[in-house]
Structures are given as structure tokens and as C-alpha cells.
Design an enzyme around this catalytic site. Structure first.
Site, PDB file in Angstrom:
ATOM      1  N   ASP A  84     -11.731 -18.162  20.309  1.00 17.02           N
ATOM      2  CA  ASP A  84     -10.690 -18.056  21.332  1.00 17.02           C
ATOM      3  C   ASP A  84      -9.934 -16.743  21.080  1.00 17.02           C
ATOM      4  O   ASP A  84      -9.440 -16.528  19.964  1.00 17.02           O
ATOM      5  CB  ASP A  84      -9.759 -19.273  21.177  1.00 17.02           C
ATOM      6  CG  ASP A  84      -8.604 -19.274  22.172  1.00 17.02           C
ATOM      7  OD1 ASP A  84      -8.333 -18.208  22.779  1.00 17.02           O
ATOM      8  OD2 ASP A  84      -7.980 -20.335  22.325  1.00 17.02           O
ATOM      9  N   GLU A 104      -7.960   3.045  -1.777  1.00 18.89           N
ATOM     10  CA  GLU A 104      -8.954   2.177  -2.408  1.00 18.89           C
ATOM     11  C   GLU A 104     -10.298   2.363  -1.697  1.00 18.89           C
ATOM     12  O   GLU A 104     -11.197   1.546  -1.838  1.00 18.89           O
ATOM     13  CB  GLU A 104      -8.500   0.720  -2.389  1.00 18.89           C
ATOM     14  CG  GLU A 104      -8.154   0.191  -1.017  1.00 18.89           C
ATOM     15  CD  GLU A 104      -7.725  -1.261  -1.036  1.00 18.89           C
ATOM     16  OE1 GLU A 104      -8.560  -2.097  -1.414  1.00 18.89           O
ATOM     17  OE2 GLU A 104      -6.569  -1.556  -0.665  1.00 18.89           O
ATOM     18  N   CYS A 111      -3.680  -2.302  -1.933  1.00 12.00           N
ATOM     19  CA  CYS A 111      -2.721  -1.853  -0.914  1.00 12.00           C
ATOM     20  C   CYS A 111      -1.374  -1.454  -1.498  1.00 12.00           C
ATOM     21  O   CYS A 111      -0.474  -1.050  -0.753  1.00 12.00           O
ATOM     22  CB  CYS A 111      -2.515  -2.942   0.130  1.00 12.00           C
ATOM     23  SG  CYS A 111      -4.010  -3.350   0.986  1.00 12.00           S
ATOM     24  N   THR A 162      -9.519  -8.366  10.702  1.00 10.97           N
ATOM     25  CA  THR A 162      -8.407  -7.720   9.976  1.00 10.97           C
ATOM     26  C   THR A 162      -8.840  -6.360   9.419  1.00 10.97           C
ATOM     27  O   THR A 162      -8.234  -5.868   8.478  1.00 10.97           O
ATOM     28  CB  THR A 162      -7.865  -8.630   8.846  1.00 10.97           C
ATOM     29  OG1 THR A 162      -8.854  -8.783   7.828  1.00 10.97           O
ATOM     30  CG2 THR A 162      -7.505 -10.006   9.354  1.00 10.97           C
ATOM     31  N   SER A 214      -5.760 -15.493  -0.721  1.00  9.63           N
ATOM     32  CA  SER A 214      -5.008 -14.225  -0.743  1.00  9.63           C
ATOM     33  C   SER A 214      -3.704 -14.348   0.047  1.00  9.63           C
ATOM     34  O   SER A 214      -2.667 -13.815  -0.352  1.00  9.63           O
ATOM     35  CB  SER A 214      -5.858 -13.066  -0.201  1.00  9.63           C
ATOM     36  OG  SER A 214      -6.031 -13.163   1.198  1.00  9.63           O
ATOM     37  N   HIS A 265       3.958  -5.313   3.852  1.00  5.71           N
ATOM     38  CA  HIS A 265       2.557  -4.896   3.930  1.00  5.71           C
ATOM     39  C   HIS A 265       1.913  -5.765   5.008  1.00  5.71           C
ATOM     40  O   HIS A 265       2.057  -6.996   4.982  1.00  5.71           O
ATOM     41  CB  HIS A 265       1.869  -5.101   2.579  1.00  5.71           C
ATOM     42  CG  HIS A 265       0.374  -5.057   2.699  1.00  5.71           C
ATOM     43  ND1 HIS A 265      -0.273  -3.988   3.299  1.00  5.71           N
ATOM     44  CD2 HIS A 265      -0.604  -5.948   2.366  1.00  5.71           C
ATOM     45  CE1 HIS A 265      -1.580  -4.222   3.298  1.00  5.71           C
ATOM     46  NE2 HIS A 265      -1.807  -5.397   2.747  1.00  5.71           N
ATOM     47  N   LYS A 299       4.788 -14.333   8.592  1.00  6.64           N
ATOM     48  CA  LYS A 299       4.918 -15.483   7.683  1.00  6.64           C
ATOM     49  C   LYS A 299       5.850 -15.132   6.527  1.00  6.64           C
ATOM     50  O   LYS A 299       6.655 -15.966   6.102  1.00  6.64           O
ATOM     51  CB  LYS A 299       3.544 -15.867   7.116  1.00  6.64           C
ATOM     52  CG  LYS A 299       2.633 -16.533   8.112  1.00  6.64           C
ATOM     53  CD  LYS A 299       1.369 -16.986   7.399  1.00  6.64           C
ATOM     54  CE  LYS A 299       0.321 -17.414   8.369  1.00  6.64           C
ATOM     55  NZ  LYS A 299      -0.791 -18.126   7.761  1.00  6.64           N
ATOM     56  N   ASN A 303      -5.604  -3.178   9.694  1.00  3.15           N
ATOM     57  CA  ASN A 303      -5.206  -2.920   8.311  1.00  3.15           C
ATOM     58  C   ASN A 303      -5.610  -1.511   7.916  1.00  3.15           C
ATOM     59  O   ASN A 303      -6.761  -1.111   8.113  1.00  3.15           O
ATOM     60  CB  ASN A 303      -5.886  -3.935   7.372  1.00  3.15           C
ATOM     61  CG  ASN A 303      -5.190  -4.023   6.009  1.00  3.15           C
ATOM     62  OD1 ASN A 303      -4.261  -3.263   5.722  1.00  3.15           O
ATOM     63  ND2 ASN A 303      -5.633  -4.951   5.192  1.00  3.15           N
ATOM     64  N   SER A 318      -3.660  -6.430  -3.541  1.00  2.00           N
ATOM     65  CA  SER A 318      -4.440  -7.502  -4.141  1.00  2.00           C
ATOM     66  C   SER A 318      -4.802  -7.175  -5.578  1.00  2.00           C
ATOM     67  O   SER A 318      -4.902  -6.023  -5.978  1.00  2.00           O
ATOM     68  CB  SER A 318      -5.716  -7.730  -3.327  1.00  2.00           C
ATOM     69  OG  SER A 318      -5.379  -8.393  -2.137  1.00  2.00           O
TER      70      SER A 318
HETATM   71  P1  HMG Z   1      -9.883 -17.534   9.384  1.00  2.00           P
HETATM   72  O1  HMG Z   1     -10.040 -18.501   8.279  1.00  2.00           O
HETATM   73  O2  HMG Z   1     -11.051 -17.270  10.237  1.00  2.00           O
HETATM   74  O3  HMG Z   1      -8.693 -17.898  10.331  1.00  2.00           O
HETATM   75  O4  HMG Z   1      -9.435 -16.117   8.788  1.00  2.00           O
HETATM   76  P2  HMG Z   1      -7.788 -19.216  10.375  1.00  2.00           P
HETATM   77  O5  HMG Z   1      -8.604 -20.376  10.760  1.00  2.00           O
HETATM   78  O6  HMG Z   1      -6.927 -19.305   9.140  1.00  2.00           O
HETATM   79  O7  HMG Z   1      -6.871 -18.819  11.628  1.00  2.00           O
HETATM   80  C1  HMG Z   1      -5.995 -17.749  11.526  1.00  2.00           C
HETATM   81  C2  HMG Z   1      -4.718 -18.128  12.253  1.00  2.00           C
HETATM   82  O8  HMG Z   1      -5.005 -18.217  13.649  1.00  2.00           O
HETATM   83  C3  HMG Z   1      -4.135 -19.486  11.847  1.00  2.00           C
HETATM   84  O9  HMG Z   1      -2.736 -19.364  11.890  1.00  2.00           O
HETATM   85  C4  HMG Z   1      -4.602 -20.400  12.991  1.00  2.00           C
HETATM   86  O10 HMG Z   1      -3.764 -21.531  13.174  1.00  2.00           O
HETATM   87  C5  HMG Z   1      -4.491 -19.443  14.162  1.00  2.00           C
HETATM   88  P3  HMG Z   1      -1.864 -19.691  10.578  1.00  2.00           P
HETATM   89  O11 HMG Z   1      -2.135 -21.098  10.211  1.00  2.00           O
HETATM   90  O12 HMG Z   1      -2.366 -18.728   9.523  1.00  2.00           O
HETATM   91  O13 HMG Z   1      -0.477 -19.388  11.010  1.00  2.00           O
HETATM   92  N1  HMG Z   1      -5.309 -19.809  15.331  1.00  2.00           N
HETATM   93  C6  HMG Z   1      -4.871 -19.694  16.604  1.00  2.00           C
HETATM   94  N2  HMG Z   1      -3.685 -19.287  17.109  1.00  2.00           N
HETATM   95  C7  HMG Z   1      -3.551 -19.264  18.484  1.00  2.00           C
HETATM   96  N3  HMG Z   1      -4.537 -19.664  19.327  1.00  2.00           N
HETATM   97  C8  HMG Z   1      -5.718 -20.093  18.860  1.00  2.00           C
HETATM   98  C9  HMG Z   1      -5.932 -20.116  17.443  1.00  2.00           C
HETATM   99  N4  HMG Z   1      -6.975 -20.462  16.646  1.00  2.00           N
HETATM  100  C10 HMG Z   1      -6.573 -20.268  15.367  1.00  2.00           C
HETATM  101  N5  HMG Z   1      -6.679 -20.471  19.713  1.00  2.00           N
HETATM  102  C11 HMG Z   1      -8.093 -14.885   7.206  1.00  2.00           C
HETATM  103  C12 HMG Z   1      -8.101 -15.739   8.478  1.00  2.00           C
HETATM  104  C13 HMG Z   1      -6.751 -14.213   7.086  1.00  2.00           C
HETATM  105  C14 HMG Z   1      -8.320 -15.800   5.996  1.00  2.00           C
HETATM  106  C15 HMG Z   1      -9.220 -13.819   7.285  1.00  2.00           C
HETATM  107  O14 HMG Z   1      -9.032 -13.018   8.396  1.00  2.00           O
HETATM  108  C16 HMG Z   1      -9.306 -12.940   6.044  1.00  2.00           C
HETATM  109  O15 HMG Z   1      -9.926 -13.312   5.044  1.00  2.00           O
HETATM  110  N6  HMG Z   1      -8.701 -11.723   6.082  1.00  2.00           N
HETATM  111  C17 HMG Z   1      -8.732 -10.767   4.971  1.00  2.00           C
HETATM  112  C18 HMG Z   1      -7.792 -11.150   3.841  1.00  2.00           C
HETATM  113  C19 HMG Z   1      -6.341 -10.836   4.137  1.00  2.00           C
HETATM  114  O16 HMG Z   1      -6.009 -10.064   4.995  1.00  2.00           O
HETATM  115  N7  HMG Z   1      -5.439 -11.452   3.332  1.00  2.00           N
HETATM  116  C20 HMG Z   1      -4.016 -11.223   3.479  1.00  2.00           C
HETATM  117  C21 HMG Z   1      -3.257 -11.307   2.157  1.00  2.00           C
HETATM  118  S1  HMG Z   1      -3.995 -10.278   0.911  1.00  2.00           S
HETATM  119  C22 HMG Z   1      -3.441  -8.665   1.289  1.00  2.00           C
HETATM  120  O17 HMG Z   1      -2.579  -8.507   2.098  1.00  2.00           O
HETATM  121  C23 HMG Z   1      -4.109  -7.521   0.611  1.00  2.00           C
HETATM  122  C24 HMG Z   1      -5.149  -6.789   1.431  1.00  2.00           C
HETATM  123  O18 HMG Z   1      -4.541  -5.947   2.391  1.00  2.00           O
HETATM  124  C25 HMG Z   1      -6.079  -5.969   0.516  1.00  2.00           C
HETATM  125  C26 HMG Z   1      -5.456  -4.976  -0.458  1.00  2.00           C
HETATM  126  O19 HMG Z   1      -4.449  -5.229  -1.111  1.00  2.00           O
HETATM  127  O20 HMG Z   1      -6.090  -3.920  -0.637  1.00  2.00           O
HETATM  128  C27 HMG Z   1      -6.059  -7.740   2.194  1.00  2.00           C
END
Ligand code: HMG
Length: 387
Positions: free
Chosen positions: A29, A79, A111, A152, A201, A233, A242, A275, A308
Site C-alpha cells: 500500500d 560510511e 550515521c 529507506t 535498530s 537523525h 517517533k 536516507n 548504528s
Molecule cells: P517493514 O518491516 O517492512 O515495515 O520495514 P513495517 O511493517 O514496520 O511498517 C512500517 C510502518 O508503516 C509501521 O509504522 C506500520 O504500521 C506502517 P510504525 O509501527 O513503525 O509506526 N504502515 C502503514 N501506515 C499507513 N498506511 C499503511 C501502512 N502499512 C504499514 N497502509 C523498517 C520498516 C524500518 C524495519 C525497514 O524499512 C528497515 O529495515 N529500514 C532500515 C533500518 C532503519 O532505517 N532503521 C532505523 C534506525 S537505525 C538508524 O537510524 C541508523 C541508520 O541510518 C544506519 C547508520 O547509522 O548508518 C539506518
């Protein structure tokens, strides 16, 4: 003596993918990406662009001849490095025509890297107040096609001049830092795409935020009411939301609505780029000061930096009277609006053609109109063009 950000510049790809198109292709969606993740567009990086070319484009927007004569240190945080030994800052200094009597280094902590660079620059300027430091945060965020991290992705570069006459932001003294050895996101040597434990994460990000926010509160006594805006970040913009909601749990309605309102301005550019890893927090800062009609000089801005692995820091700065001048008159919204959309198939092809661990290649750069180009690789030596 004041020390802080004198100028800030940003560059990203001239190509983007619409997140709704990606959602349809992945049978999701669109609102999951647009609202749930909080991203509208994602920068798609051409094979002829990398962290060096994007950093040069970002720096070129802000560096004057006078800066070239004053810069004595280039700290390049990334990185997405292009060599395990030679630092990206050397290539950058050459492309920008900086003087040879300077120090150049590349540094890394996911990051958090650009924040480490900023804090190093602050200490260096305290000892060398007549000089300037060029700080870069540049990355290409890659998780892989059809992975949960795919929506992302993104990329781009932030360039900042740190000096003792900061037009934009004076950095305040107190900061709160926290480090702990965890595996939430990493990229082993030889991998061109990140490995990630995505849900974990996101939880760790919030735990680290609580840790450094509480410590900073203890050190300074600053409550939400003491900040004109709180920045995060932004690996994707919902993550910052959040974080903000967590901080605002016990805040007044007035403070909550004001800080939530400013957050919307602060995530505007990040929503359209995705990102850029270590530059993301600073793109959010740029987005705030370009887009917010409310933010005023003299106000305190709070910054939550997270990398991270993991390392976090909370620090703050005071917005300066001349902050608009530090933007060097660049119209970033117009630049973002002028980008060209690519289809999902085109994005996938560009993604797979990413230049990584290649011995020899000549790249076709006719369509890339950027000032700085990766023209090819010869015997593992990167060939850059400046035009
Ligand atoms: P996922 O598991 O596919 O998604 O990936 P989900 O099922 O958790 O859904 C995401 C959100 O969309 C949820 O909201 C759902 O409810 C919502 P939340 O519960 O989180 O508030 N959702 C909807 N909303 C509206 N309408 C809909 C609908 N369907 C679902 N129809 C995940 C999500 C972030 C896990 C994935 O994208 C990922 O692995 N991303 C990469 C990791 C990341 O960014 N982590 C962030 C923290 S770590 C960090 O910031 C460091 C980093 O930048 C690296 C560095 O430091 O170098 C990553």
C-alpha cells in the site's frame, strides 16, 4: 569566542524515484511508504556519482575564494568510502582546488560520522580560531532491491564550514554522548549493501535517544520549552517523529504542538531525498532553516545524532542573526523540484550498475550534467572530472 556552523550546503542526485511507484512495484500500500515510513521520494544515485562527487557539489555551493584560503582542515565523514586506505577528503580537496598546506582525513561511525567531524572541528577551531574547517557528511544508502530497507534508501552530501565567526549556528558547550557495542546495522568489508536488523535498530535508536536526552537534561536543565526546534537523525522521517513523540510524552500542549510543527519543516527535504546516512541530521537542519517561517535567531536548536553500531550524541546550538546568509542564496526546493523521475526498472538498473570493487571501467557520463563526475576506473584508480 563563538564556534559553530558558518555555512551549510547540500547536493544530491538529479534523479529520484517516486515512493508510490516503488510501493506498487513491491505490492505494498503506498501509504505504508508515504505515511508509515514517511518518505515521498528517494534519491537515485547514478553510477557516475559517488560520495566524492556529491561532496564536491555540496561544498562548491558555499565555498568562496576567502574560504579556500582559510580552510586548513577537511574532515570527510562517510560510511560509503571508495577506498580502504586513501581518504575521500584528498580527492575532494583536489576537485575543489584547496590549498595543499592542509590536513585531510576521512572518518567513519555509521550515521554519527558527521557529528564526530563537527565536534572534532569545534575543538580544532578553539585552538586555531583564524582558520576554517570543511566538514562533509556524504553517503549513498543501499540496502538492496526488494528488501525491507529498500524504501529507506537515498543519498547525498552535506558540506559545512566551521569557524569562529559562525553566521548560522553557535555550538553550545554541553553535549551528551553514549556508545554501546550492538549489531543493528553494519556493512562487512566487501559488501556494497548494508545488512540490517531493521525493527531492532528502530528500538535501539529510541533507547539511545532516551539515554542522551536524559543525560543532557541532567547536565543543562533544558526542557522541551527551551528549544525552538528538536532535530533528529532521519533514516526515514517517521523514525524522527517517533523520537520526538518520545521526548514530548510529558511536555505541555503548547510545547508539543510547536515542536511537532517545526519538525514538519525539518523533515520536508528528507522526505524527498531519503536516507543520506551521516548527512541526514544536517539535511534536516537545512530543511528547518530554509522552510520554517517561525524559527528565529537566538533560539536553541537540539540535535540528536545516531549512528548504528552504535553511537549517539545530543547537543545543541543557538541560531545566529545572519543565518540566512550562511545559505549562500541557494534555492534548494527549486533544485529538488528540477530533478528527473525514473521508473522502478530504471532505478533497478542504476542500482545494479553501482561502481564497487571494479578494476577497469569507462563510464558513459553524457547524461550526467553535474559539475563533478566519476568518469571511470583504471587499474582500481578512480578518475574524476570537474567541469
Ligand atoms: P517493514 O518491516 O517492512 O515495515 O520495514 P513495517 O511493517 O514496520 O511498517 C512500517 C510502518 O508503516 C509501521 O509504522 C506500520 O504500521 C506502517 P510504525 O509501527 O513503525 O509506526 N504502515 C502503514 N501506515 C499507513 N498506511 C499503511 C501502512 N502499512 C504499514 N497502509 C523498517 C520498516 C524500518 C524495519 C525497514 O524499512 C528497515 O529495515 N529500514 C532500515 C533500518 C532503519 O532505517 N532503521 C532505523 C534506525 S537505525 C538508524 O537510524 C541508523 C541508520 O541510518 C544506519 C547508520 O547509522 O548508518 C539506518
Amino acid at each position: 569566542m563563538k564556534i559553530g556552523i558558518d555555512k551549510i550546503g547540500f547536493a544530491t542526485s538529479d534523479l529520484y524515484l517516486d515512493m508510490a511507484d516503488l510501493a506498487y512495484a513491491r505490492h505494498e500500500d503506498p501509504n505504508k511508504y508515504l505515511i508509515g515510513i514517511g518518505q515521498s521520494k528517494m534519491a537515485v544515485i547514478r553510477p557516475t556519482q559517488d560520495v566524492v562527487t556529491m561532496a564536491a557539489a555540496a561544498a562548491k555551493k558555499i565555498i568562496s575564494q576567502a574560504d579556500k584560503e582559510k580552510i586548513s582542515y577537511v574532515i570527510f565523514a562517510t560510511e560509503s568510502g571508495i577506498d580502504n586506505s586513501k581518504g575521500a577528503a584528498i580527492y575532494l580537496a583536489d576537485l575543489l582546488g584547496l590549498l595543499p598546506r592542509i590536513r585531510t582525513i576521512e572518518l567513519k561511525q555509521a550515521c554519527y560520522g558527521a557529528t564526530a567531524a563537527l565536534q572534532l572541528a569545534k575543538g580544532y577551531i578553539a585552538l586555531n580560531p583564524e582558520t576554517e574547517v570543511l566538514v562533509i557528511g556524504a553517503d549513498n544508502a543501499r540496502y538492496g532491491i526488494n528488501t525491507p530497507g529498500e524504501p529507506t534508501q537515498g543519498g547525498g552530501a552535506i558540506a559545512m564550514i566551521i569557524s569562529s565567526k559562525p553566521k548560522i549556528l553557535e555550538l553550545e558547550h554541553e553535549t551528551a554522548a553514549y556508545a554501546e557495542d550492538i549489531m543493528d546495522f553494519w556493512r562487512p568489508l566487501g559488501h556494497s549493501k548494508a545488512l540490517v536488523d531493521g525493527k531492532y535498530s528502530a528500538g535501539v535508536y529510541l533507547d539511545f535517544l532516551k539515554n542522551v536526552w536524559d543525560e543532557q537534561l541532567q547536565k543543562t536543565g533544558y526542557q522541551p520549552q527551551d528549544y525552538g526546534a528538536l532535530l533528529f537523525h532521519l533514516p526515514y522521517t517517521k523514525m524522527g517523529l517517533k523520537g520526538l513523540r518520545q521526548i514530548l510524552q510529558n511536555a505541555s500542549i503548547e510545547d508539543s504542538s510547536r515542536l511537532l510543527r517545526e519538525f514538519e519543516y525539518a523533515r520536508q527535504f528528507n522526505r524527498e531525498v531519503g536516507n543520506l546516512y551521516t548527512g541526514s541530521l544536517y539535511l534536516s537542519f537545512l530543511s528547518l532553516i530554509v522552510n520554517s517561517p517561525n524559527i528565529k535567531s537566538g533560539e536553541r536548536i537540539g540535535f540528536f545524532s545516531y549512528g548504528s553500531g552504535a553511537q549517539a550524541e545530543f547537543f545543541s546550538g543557538i541560531l545566529q542573526t545572519d543565518y540566512q546568509k550562511g545559505l549562500a542564496g541557494v534555492d534548494y526546493q527549486a533544485i529538488l523540484n528540477k530533478r528527473q523521475a525514473v521508473s522502478v526498472a530504471e532505478y533497478e538498473e542504476l542500482f545494479e550498475n553501482h561502481v564497487f570493487d571494479v578494476e577497469n571501467i569507462e563510464l558513459d557520463y553524457q547524461e550526467d550534467k553535474s559539475n563533478f563526475i566519476l568518469a571511470g576506473v583504471q587499474d582500481y584508480r578512480r578518475k574524476y572530472l570537474s567541469r
